[in-house]
Design a protein around this motif. Sequence first.
Motif, PDB file in Angstrom:
ATOM      1  N   SER A 190      -9.772 -20.441  24.825  1.00 63.17           N
ATOM      2  CA  SER A 190      -9.667 -20.619  26.269  1.00 63.17           C
ATOM      3  C   SER A 190      -8.965 -19.398  26.863  1.00 63.17           C
ATOM      4  CB  SER A 190      -8.919 -21.908  26.618  1.00 63.17           C
ATOM      5  OG  SER A 190      -7.596 -21.871  26.107  1.00 63.17           O
ATOM      6  N   GLN A 191      -8.835 -19.408  28.181  1.00 57.61           N
ATOM      7  CA  GLN A 191      -8.241 -18.264  28.867  1.00 57.61           C
ATOM      8  C   GLN A 191      -7.540 -18.750  30.128  1.00 57.61           C
ATOM      9  OE1 GLN A 191     -11.888 -16.040  29.879  1.00 57.61           O
ATOM     10  NE2 GLN A 191     -11.628 -16.704  31.992  1.00 57.61           N
ATOM     11  N   LYS A 192      -6.888 -17.847  30.794  1.00 55.42           N
ATOM     12  CA  LYS A 192      -6.309 -18.147  32.091  1.00 55.42           C
ATOM     13  C   LYS A 192      -7.425 -18.501  33.069  1.00 55.42           C
ATOM     14  CE  LYS A 192      -3.821 -15.865  35.879  1.00 55.42           C
ATOM     15  NZ  LYS A 192      -3.188 -14.598  36.338  1.00 55.42           N
ATOM     16  N   ALA A 193      -7.213 -19.541  33.873  1.00 57.99           N
ATOM     17  CA  ALA A 193      -8.206 -19.931  34.878  1.00 57.99           C
ATOM     18  C   ALA A 193      -8.106 -18.996  36.073  1.00 57.99           C
ATOM     19  CB  ALA A 193      -7.990 -21.372  35.305  1.00 57.99           C
ATOM     20  N   VAL A 194      -9.173 -18.264  36.319  1.00 63.82           N
ATOM     21  CA  VAL A 194      -9.208 -17.337  37.454  1.00 63.82           C
ATOM     22  C   VAL A 194      -9.931 -17.991  38.622  1.00 63.82           C
ATOM     23  CG1 VAL A 194      -9.078 -15.260  36.034  1.00 63.82           C
ATOM     24  CG2 VAL A 194     -11.311 -16.291  36.525  1.00 63.82           C
ATOM     25  N   THR A 218      -8.848  -8.746  34.523  1.00 61.10           N
ATOM     26  CA  THR A 218      -9.203  -8.570  33.111  1.00 61.10           C
ATOM     27  C   THR A 218      -8.441  -9.590  32.286  1.00 61.10           C
ATOM     28  OG1 THR A 218      -9.584  -6.205  33.421  1.00 61.10           O
ATOM     29  CG2 THR A 218      -9.195  -6.976  31.164  1.00 61.10           C
ATOM     30  N   ILE A 219      -9.148 -10.277  31.424  1.00 60.83           N
ATOM     31  CA  ILE A 219      -8.523 -11.270  30.555  1.00 60.83           C
ATOM     32  C   ILE A 219      -7.992 -10.544  29.316  1.00 60.83           C
ATOM     33  CG2 ILE A 219      -8.861 -13.378  29.223  1.00 60.83           C
ATOM     34  CD1 ILE A 219      -9.050 -13.737  32.282  1.00 60.83           C
ATOM     35  N   ASP A 220      -6.669 -10.487  29.183  1.00 62.72           N
ATOM     36  CA  ASP A 220      -6.095  -9.756  28.052  1.00 62.72           C
ATOM     37  C   ASP A 220      -5.494 -10.658  26.985  1.00 62.72           C
ATOM     38  OD1 ASP A 220      -3.845 -10.668  29.356  1.00 62.72           O
ATOM     39  OD2 ASP A 220      -3.102  -8.677  29.926  1.00 62.72           O
ATOM     40  N   THR A 221      -5.580 -11.979  27.202  1.00 60.22           N
ATOM     41  CA  THR A 221      -5.085 -12.927  26.198  1.00 60.22           C
ATOM     42  C   THR A 221      -6.073 -14.075  26.050  1.00 60.22           C
ATOM     43  OG1 THR A 221      -2.767 -12.429  26.720  1.00 60.22           O
ATOM     44  CG2 THR A 221      -3.213 -14.479  25.528  1.00 60.22           C
ATOM     45  N   ILE A 222      -6.430 -14.351  24.814  1.00 58.98           N
ATOM     46  CA  ILE A 222      -7.264 -15.510  24.494  1.00 58.98           C
ATOM     47  C   ILE A 222      -6.387 -16.553  23.810  1.00 58.98           C
ATOM     48  CG2 ILE A 222      -9.150 -16.386  23.053  1.00 58.98           C
ATOM     49  CD1 ILE A 222     -10.186 -14.870  25.415  1.00 58.98           C
ATOM     50  N   ASN A 223      -6.444 -17.766  24.344  1.00 54.35           N
ATOM     51  CA  ASN A 223      -5.724 -18.881  23.736  1.00 54.35           C
ATOM     52  C   ASN A 223      -6.615 -19.539  22.696  1.00 54.35           C
ATOM     53  OD1 ASN A 223      -3.647 -18.490  25.734  1.00 54.35           O
ATOM     54  ND2 ASN A 223      -4.925 -19.644  27.165  1.00 54.35           N
ATOM     55  N   LEU A 224      -6.064 -19.854  21.559  1.00 54.24           N
ATOM     56  CA  LEU A 224      -6.811 -20.539  20.506  1.00 54.24           C
ATOM     57  C   LEU A 224      -6.102 -21.842  20.173  1.00 54.24           C
ATOM     58  CD1 LEU A 224      -7.550 -17.542  18.090  1.00 54.24           C
ATOM     59  CD2 LEU A 224      -9.141 -18.614  19.704  1.00 54.24           C
ATOM     60  N   ASP A 225      -6.724 -22.966  20.541  1.00 51.94           N
ATOM     61  CA  ASP A 225      -6.226 -24.277  20.131  1.00 51.94           C
ATOM     62  C   ASP A 225      -6.927 -24.657  18.845  1.00 51.94           C
ATOM     63  OD1 ASP A 225      -4.387 -25.968  22.113  1.00 51.94           O
ATOM     64  OD2 ASP A 225      -5.587 -24.566  23.296  1.00 51.94           O
ATOM     65  N   ILE A 226      -6.133 -24.849  17.803  1.00 55.04           N
ATOM     66  CA  ILE A 226      -6.694 -25.098  16.475  1.00 55.04           C
ATOM     67  C   ILE A 226      -6.221 -26.464  15.989  1.00 55.04           C
ATOM     68  CG2 ILE A 226      -6.756 -24.287  14.072  1.00 55.04           C
ATOM     69  CD1 ILE A 226      -6.440 -21.450  15.170  1.00 55.04           C
ATOM     70  N   TYR A 227      -7.181 -27.262  15.559  1.00 54.62           N
ATOM     71  CA  TYR A 227      -6.925 -28.609  15.036  1.00 54.62           C
ATOM     72  C   TYR A 227      -7.305 -28.591  13.555  1.00 54.62           C
ATOM     73  CZ  TYR A 227      -6.751 -29.863  19.991  1.00 54.62           C
ATOM     74  OH  TYR A 227      -6.431 -29.936  21.321  1.00 54.62           O
ATOM     75  N   PRO A 228      -6.434 -28.092  12.688  1.00 50.06           N
ATOM     76  CA  PRO A 228      -6.834 -27.795  11.305  1.00 50.06           C
ATOM     77  C   PRO A 228      -7.224 -29.037  10.519  1.00 50.06           C
ATOM     78  CG  PRO A 228      -4.457 -27.579  11.570  1.00 50.06           C
ATOM     79  CD  PRO A 228      -5.021 -27.779  12.936  1.00 50.06           C
ATOM     80  N   HIS A 229      -8.331 -28.905   9.803  1.00 50.11           N
ATOM     81  CA  HIS A 229      -8.818 -29.996   8.953  1.00 50.11           C
ATOM     82  C   HIS A 229      -9.754 -29.389   7.921  1.00 50.11           C
ATOM     83  CE1 HIS A 229      -9.972 -34.038   7.765  1.00 50.11           C
ATOM     84  NE2 HIS A 229     -11.250 -33.685   7.865  1.00 50.11           N
ATOM     85  N   GLU A 230      -9.317 -29.341   6.698  1.00 49.27           N
ATOM     86  CA  GLU A 230     -10.094 -28.745   5.619  1.00 49.27           C
ATOM     87  C   GLU A 230     -10.518 -27.323   6.021  1.00 49.27           C
ATOM     88  OE1 GLU A 230     -13.131 -31.625   4.811  1.00 49.27           O
ATOM     89  OE2 GLU A 230     -11.729 -33.005   3.837  1.00 49.27           O
TER      90      GLU A 230
END
Length: 807
Positions: free
Chosen positions: A683-687, A694-706
Amino acid sequence: MNAFTKFFLFLLFYSAIQPFSFAQTGVGKVRTVKHNNNTVLFSNTNADVQLEFCTDGIIRIRTSWNREFEENEPWMVSRYDWPGTDVEIAEEDDQFVLKTAKLILKVQKRPFQLDIYDTAGNILSSEDVEGIKGGFSRGNTVGSTKKLFPGEHFFGFGERMDVLDRRGKEVTLNVGRGLGRPHIVGAYNVLEANYSPVPFFMSTKGYGIFFHTAWPTTWDMGSGSDKAYSFRAENGELDYYFMYGPDFPSILDKYTSVTGKSPLLPYFGLGLHVGTYSGGTWGHEALTSDHYPVALVKKFRELNIPLDILHLDSTWRIFGKNGGSGATTFEWRETFKNPEAMFDSLYAQNLNMVGLHVRPRFDNGNKLNLLDQAREKGHTYPENGNPGEFVNFFDPESVDWWWENGAMRVAGIGAMFFKTDEGSAFGRKANESNKTGPKGENVKKLHNVFPIAYARAPYEKFAELNNMRGMNHTREGYAGIQRYPFIFAGDWPSEWQYFEPVIKAGLNIGLSGVGYWAHCMGGFEHDADPELYIRWTQFGLMSSVAHLFGMDHPTYKEPWNYGEEALNIFRKYTKLRYSLLPYLYSNAYEMYTKGIPLMRALVLHYQNDPNVYNITDQYLLGESLMVCPVTTKGARTRVVYLPEGNWTDFRTGETYTGKQYLNVVCPLDEMPIFVKQGAIIPSQKAVNYIGEETIDTINLDIYPHETSSFDLYDDDGTSTDYQKGEYAITHISSIRNEKTVAINIKTPKGKYKVPKRSYKVSVHIDKKPASVETNGKKSPVQYDEEKKVLTVLPDVKSNRDIRIIIK
């Protein structure tokens, strides 16, 4: 009454109730067989059957009773030049056996009967039915009968609003909506709504069938018998493709290999679309102005609601002298004093595209006489032996004339796309007038593909003019319409009874190869009560295309007209959508490469779970987010079904095991959303609009499973260079075992140069870890006990591989 009279009356009665079987002609017995490259021709006593092995899992099956095959058409199918595939043929006493790497076909000789198996010997499709086996002809009607297996279910058939699972149902596919007035018994009939039918289905047995015909078709999927199903067309050739999966995504990939993959919309096409009547819907045309659209966009900006695309609906133009509101003059209404300045003002507010509503008929206005000119030059389709009104979109020269003399009058001053409305009116009574347009057998054959030709023209012309990807907004379609995105669901009233059927329409069309789909969120006609507006827009903003539009005067579905609570909730979900654009865009690229829609009925990924066969109020947005709209007035809880696997509540962070029903709380400002375990969601900042910064940061939501992974897709967002390989993929993976979670973020790979960026990694785990390392160095631990989220901020940019180890 004597015996002869009784017998004669019996024959009359029997022929009356069995007209179909009396006149049917089957294929007959096999006489000769010819094998030429990847084509096998069986000449039978009554008809020729040609099997073309397009690939080892796609077979085109054609039957001709006059022993001639029709020319290939250009509207439904986009590919005919298949490479050769190896086919082994063996003859036995009573049958021929044909083998590819994935399928075994057995052709019985007397009579001809085609049965298809997988290589393990499991039967997929059979013509072993009572009576005439397989292909049949009756007068002009052609069709095929297949065996219906216990537990077999069918999905697809286009944008249907009635049911999801078609087993035991009959349906006729012919572009249009219900006719008759008042609308409540005609056009507002979810049983008849047929805006975008697609003659294609997928079976839970592991195959799909695409009936390659433009004629109206009828499909009896076991309504009269639990032993057989059939499909038939009113005329033409019996021509269909058999496609082996066995899973639904593989079948969709094959179907869209035949009819065409959906190209990418511009990146901003995944933002918010708004339609407007410019202040005056029908009956209020005098209130329209070129100031209204400018003020409308200004209000979105002032209220901090993201917006990228606007279209002006029908009242931008005068209604002509011949076709009235059902035709297009390309002449501005007198209330639009300076349209060019209006476009300039709209683009000055950072809209990325502005478009206009059109219809496929030409008309004469007060100053322009485009209808007369087009008729004189032969660019309209004939009606009853006379020059007609419809632009002949089947003819390239007529398309060029329409573009240069009509469309360019508005495209030349700022319009960048069209909303092509009323494609169903060619050869059928129009919604907006009593006219029916051209008639005749040839028109009946062209009726279903007219919407494709109609959408294709502006899609391609605007793409060339704008020097960017095309975008067309259309209501009607047929097989192949996905090549000219996008489709919207039509004019459904703002009433609770139509809310879930609209969701159903999106699920069905997604199962039919069309991935970019929209609807008028909040409903189109009538005033919506604020609760319905809120619930419908929550769904709409989490649909594949987010489209806000209504004709109710004076509210027009604008969010500030439904109270402060509705406005705040609308803004919240619009920002949520904009934050999810990297996720949506990456899934859109998967749709372009594999044919998998953005909005997915649960059965697409869980075809062996009967519990999902009739779920029409839940869906997957992409592969990992399960969206559960609230479709009951006053509801503050709803039941959801969790398929196999573990699922995390997007709002609360609580995780549940799958294969169960769950009662969840859903206050008015919340629509339940669940995240599939193993998900990696960028995801990213809502513009406020695409290109704002310019989007300089990407958010990564991770739900780890195997072990799981996600391919983050990047390109320039507007050009077609991605079709030439100008894109980049960032591969992200997560591996979880009993002791550790390992997260790998690779550097972007590909021809497109991704600007250097940072990542914020949010890992959803049950407890605070003992240690976190990034590229071998200890990282500070930031763990939210309440939300159960670990935040890692790597000090490494995207130009280096990143490896995070959580213990």
